[in-house]
Design a protein around this motif. Structure first.
Motif, PDB file in Angstrom:
ATOM      1  N   ARG A  22       0.796  -1.229   0.000  1.00 42.13           N
ATOM      2  CA  ARG A  22       0.000   0.000   0.000  1.00 42.13           C
ATOM      3  C   ARG A  22       0.830   1.282   0.000  1.00 42.13           C
ATOM      4  O   ARG A  22       0.288   2.369   0.114  1.00 42.13           O
ATOM      5  N   GLU A  72       1.163   6.028  -2.743  1.00 42.93           N
ATOM      6  CA  GLU A  72      -0.013   5.150  -2.749  1.00 42.93           C
ATOM      7  C   GLU A  72       0.288   3.664  -2.936  1.00 42.93           C
ATOM      8  O   GLU A  72      -0.576   2.838  -2.706  1.00 42.93           O
ATOM      9  N   ASP A  73       1.499   3.314  -3.393  1.00 44.32           N
ATOM     10  CA  ASP A  73       1.803   1.893  -3.596  1.00 44.32           C
ATOM     11  C   ASP A  73       3.297   1.632  -3.405  1.00 44.32           C
ATOM     12  O   ASP A  73       4.090   2.555  -3.259  1.00 44.32           O
ATOM     13  N   ARG A  74       3.643   0.357  -3.395  1.00 45.70           N
ATOM     14  CA  ARG A  74       5.027  -0.054  -3.153  1.00 45.70           C
ATOM     15  C   ARG A  74       5.985   0.533  -4.189  1.00 45.70           C
ATOM     16  O   ARG A  74       7.104   0.904  -3.862  1.00 45.70           O
TER      17      ARG A  74
END
Length: 191
Positions: A22, A72-74
């Motif tokens: 996330r 927002e993400d890896r």
């Protein structure tokens, strides 16, 4: 020129990697309590150009897991690994009693008990056995480490930017030798 408390920045953490999918990051903190890092508001990178707003998700033995606004993400979190996080010195609380921020000690003029100039404090290190002040002697000789203990550092005056240093006797005194002989004698008595 003395360090200005208002413009000086203090290292209080480092992003050590991405955590999960996330966009969370693992942050190694240098604050007294790990989750306090988020209470200082936006932090900056070493250059001061990038800003990071952290929200602590949880505290782990390796540091805190945090979310950064806009990540927002890896894939977005991965490139942040290794970024050191700074805060303005003026946003930190004043230290209590005989506590000091390392950054406040760096640059102090070191003097002896009789006020003779010894040099400057150029860093504070801790290799696991306690804090050490790195003294750059005024005569240009190699730096030396002074244990940050009352017997070697009896006085610090941040207003005048001076620190009194009593260099440890590294040659060994007669008292030390007498103690060694006594210990050897006691040890042989026990055999």
């Amino acid at each position: 020129m003395p360090n200005s408390k208002n413009t000086q920045r203090i290292l209080i953490g480092e992003i050590s990697g991405a955590h999960g999918i996330r966009g969370d990051v693992l942050v190694r903190t240098y604050t007294e309590t790990p989750d306090a890092i988020a209470s200082y508001g936006p932090l900056t990178d070493e250059s001061g150009k990038r800003s990071f707003s952290l929200r602590v998700v949880r505290v782990t033995p390796k540091g805190i897991v945090a979310r950064i606004n806009g990540i927002e993400d890896r894939n977005a979190a991965e490139p942040l690994r290794g970024i050191k996080l700074y805060v303005g010195r003026d946003r930190l609380p004043d230290p209590k009693g005989a506590e000091y921020y390392y950054a406040d000690l760096i640059g102090l003029d070191a003097v002896s008990d009789d006020s003779s100039a010894l040099g400057k404090i150029v860093s504070v290190q801790n290799f696991g056995a306690g804090d050490l002040l790195e003294l750059k002697p005024a005569d240009g000789s190699a730096t030396e480490f002074i244990p940050f203990e009352d017997r070697y550092v009896p006085n610090i005056d941040l207003q005048s930017r001076t620190i009194v240093i009593r260099r440890p006797d590294v040659t060994g005194s007669e008292d030390d030798e007498a103690n060694d002989v006594e210990e050897d004698s006691e040890e042989s008595d026990r055999l």
